[in-house]
Structure formats: structure tokens, C-alpha cells
Design a protein around this motif. Structure first.
Motif, PDB file in Angstrom:
ATOM      1  N   ILE A   1       0.859  -1.172   0.000  1.00 29.18           N
ATOM      2  CA  ILE A   1       0.000   0.000   0.000  1.00 29.18           C
ATOM      3  C   ILE A   1       0.898   1.226   0.000  1.00 29.18           C
ATOM      4  N   SER A   2       0.315   2.393  -0.190  1.00 29.99           N
ATOM      5  CA  SER A   2       1.107   3.619  -0.205  1.00 29.99           C
ATOM      6  C   SER A   2       1.437   4.053   1.219  1.00 29.99           C
ATOM      7  N   GLN A   3       2.491   4.859   1.347  1.00 31.01           N
ATOM      8  CA  GLN A   3       2.833   5.390   2.668  1.00 31.01           C
ATOM      9  C   GLN A   3       1.704   6.225   3.255  1.00 31.01           C
ATOM     10  N   PRO A   4       1.096   7.136   2.465  1.00 28.53           N
ATOM     11  CA  PRO A   4      -0.029   7.904   3.045  1.00 28.53           C
ATOM     12  C   PRO A   4      -1.148   7.008   3.552  1.00 28.53           C
ATOM     13  N   ALA A   5      -1.433   5.915   2.821  1.00 30.59           N
ATOM     14  CA  ALA A   5      -2.498   5.011   3.268  1.00 30.59           C
ATOM     15  C   ALA A   5      -2.132   4.358   4.594  1.00 30.59           C
TER      16      ALA A   5
END
Length: 297
Positions: free
Chosen positions: A32-36
Motif C-alpha cells: 500500500i502507499s505510505q499515506p495510506a
């Protein structure tokens, strides 16, 4: 608190983050993305009403509550994996996880690891880390058992003494101190010593002892790990004080150093860990070989 506000997915993501303490690596493992991932952990902390980590300099460090959440998340995952395995009619294949440092693996645990892996390669997973990381791994449930030298015994974990060794001086056989049966701290006056890097526990304790004894000494070279420290002594760079479990290679002699405390290795685990027969089995395997090695030392 509504348990529905703490989804299992968020707990699983936090367990991965707690293992890495790095958003980039944890997000990559979770795909998943870091922001997520930031959002998942922030919402989990909000749902629990407690901060789960904080920044210490350049490092991220779990809070005590964060360690408890990570430990619960991993235990939840293990119980679910066991249930699914039993439901499918197969034997659960989860390994016991052991965390320890270089010295423990090289000089204390080798016979046990070899024997366990020879029986069943999936039974044991190893983590190589320093004593601080070892304690964190046990506290967060990443490791079932940890082995290391502890200055202060943790009051939240069970600590069992494994083996105690004197501190010894490694010197070439032709060195002036090689003729002594024992060496005192004042005997080291004027020596250029091979030592670990600054802030390593062994280096800190050694400097404190030499300072208290009013010994004038200097650093020949800083080296990480007993094998490299020993090799520098072999090369004639300077003497070194090492744990007595380290075997002296050909050409060097080991002389006990009076005035320095003995070094004790402990195995640590969560108080509840002994309810798992896999953990008690490994603990029973670790203790006899370690005690025998200490007697031989």
C-alpha cells in the motif's frame, strides 16, 4: 470503546509497521502507499485513544501502548493462522522466533540452533539484532524468546540466567601482559586498545571502569563485533577486552581482568509465553548447552 472501531486489518498493518518502524518499508511489505499506512495507524491510535509511537531523534519508537498493541496484533494473527490450519486439517507450521545478537549466536547458541534445524527446518526463525532491538522484538511479539547481555533486567519480561563469563584481555603471546595469570586495570596504563564504537554498552562500561581506576589509555581502532575486534588483536593493532565466551584464536592468550564485572547472558520472554509448548521446548534446549559452555569457559 466499540471493538468495531478497531478492525483486524488495521491491527495487522500496525504489526508490520512495528516490525520495521519505518513507513517506507512497512508500506512496501503491505503493498500500500505510505499515506495510506499513515492513515491506518493514525485512525487506529485515535480509536484506541493512545499514541502508539513517537519520534526519538531520527528513529521512530513504539510507546508502551504501541508495544502492547503490536503484541496483541501478532497474537491475534497467530491464533487465526492456527484456527485456519486446524480447520483445514493440517498441522500449524508457525515457527518459534528467537532474537539475539552476534555474540550469542556465535558463542552461545550455535549447538542448539544446529540441533533444532536438523530436526525440522520450519520450527525456528532467527532475528539478528542488538540488545535494545531484542527487547523490543520480545515486547512487541515479533520474537518469542530473546537472548542478550542486559545491564538492567526488564521488569515487564521474565528473564532467565543462561551463562556468566569473566571479561578477559586478548593479547599476543609475546605481549608483556601475556606472562600474567590475571590482569588488573592499572596494568593497562599506556595501552592502545581495540574497542567497540562509542555508545556501545561494552565500550561504555569499559570506559567507566578505566576512568574510575584512573587509567590513562587510548583507542587503537574502533571495531564492530567480536570477530573483527579479535582479528585486529591478531594483526597486532592492540589488545582488547572481550567477553570470556569468545575463544582465543591461535597466537593470542586470554587473561582474566580483575576489577571488571562478569558478563551474564539472559533469555527473556513474555510471562505468558510458557503457555506455548513450542516456546518451552526451545527454552529447555537453550539452557543446558549454554550452562555447559559457561562451565567450560
Amino acid at each position: 470503546m466499540d471493538e468495531r472501531a478497531v478492525p483486524a486489518e488495521a491491527l495487522a498493518s500496525f504489526a508490520v509497521f512495528a516490525e520495521h518502524l519505518n513507513f517506507t518499508r512497512a508500506a512496501a511489505q503491505l503493498r500500500i502507499s505510505q499515506p495510506a499506512l499513515h492513515v491506518k495507524i493514525r485512525k487506529l491510535a485515535q480509536a484506541l485513544g493512545r499514541p502508539l509511537y513517537h519520534r526519538s531523534g531520527r528513529r521512530l519508537v513504539l510507546t508502551v501502548d504501541g508495544e502492547a498493541v503490536a503484541r496483541f496484533a501478532r497474537a491475534h494473527d497467530e491464533r487465526l493462522a492456527d484456527f485456519l490450519a486446524e480447520f483445514a486439517g493440517v498441522v500449524p507450521g508457525r515457527p518459534v522466533v528467537l532474537a539475539a545478537g552476534q555474540g550469542a549466536y556465535l558463542y552461545l547458541l550455535g549447538d542448539t540452533i544446529r540441533a533444532v534445524l536438523a530436526e525440522e527446518t520450519t520450527r525456528l526463525r532467527l532475528i539478528n539484532c542488538d540488545h535494545r532491538q531484542m527487547l523490543a522484538a520480545v515486547r512487541t511479539g515479533q520474537a518469542h524468546l530473546g537472548v542478550g547481555v542486559l545491564d538492567v533486567l526488564p521488569d515487564d519480561l521474565t528473564a532467565v540466567e543462561l551463562a556468566t563469563f569473566p571479561q578477559v584481555l586478548f593479547v599476543p603471546a609475546a605481549h608483556r601482559l601475556a606472562r600474567r595469570r590475571t590482569v588488573t586495570l592499572p596494568d593497562l596504563a599506556g595501552e592502545r586498545l581495540v574497542v567497540p564504537p562509542r555508545h556501545r554498552p561494552h565500550r561504555v562500561r569499559l570506559e567507566q571502569a578505566l576512568r574510575a581506576a584512573d587509567v590513562d589509555w587510548s583507542v587503537a581502532v574502533e571495531a564492530e563485533g567480536w570477530p573483527l575486534i579479535t582479528q585486529f588483536v591478531v594483526l597486532g593493532v592492540g589488545p582488547a577486552i572481550v567477553n570470556g565466551c569468545v575463544p582465543a584464536p591461535p597466537g593470542l592468550v586470554a587473561r582474566p581482568v580483575t576489577g571488571l564485572p562478569a558478563v551474564t547472558y539472559h533469555v527473556v520472554h513474555q510471562p505468558s509465553a510458557l503457555s506455548d509448548p513450542r516456546v518451552t521446548g526451545l527454552l529447555d534446549r537453550i539452557r543446558p548447552p549454554a550452562a555447559a559452555r559457561a562451565r567450560r569457559g
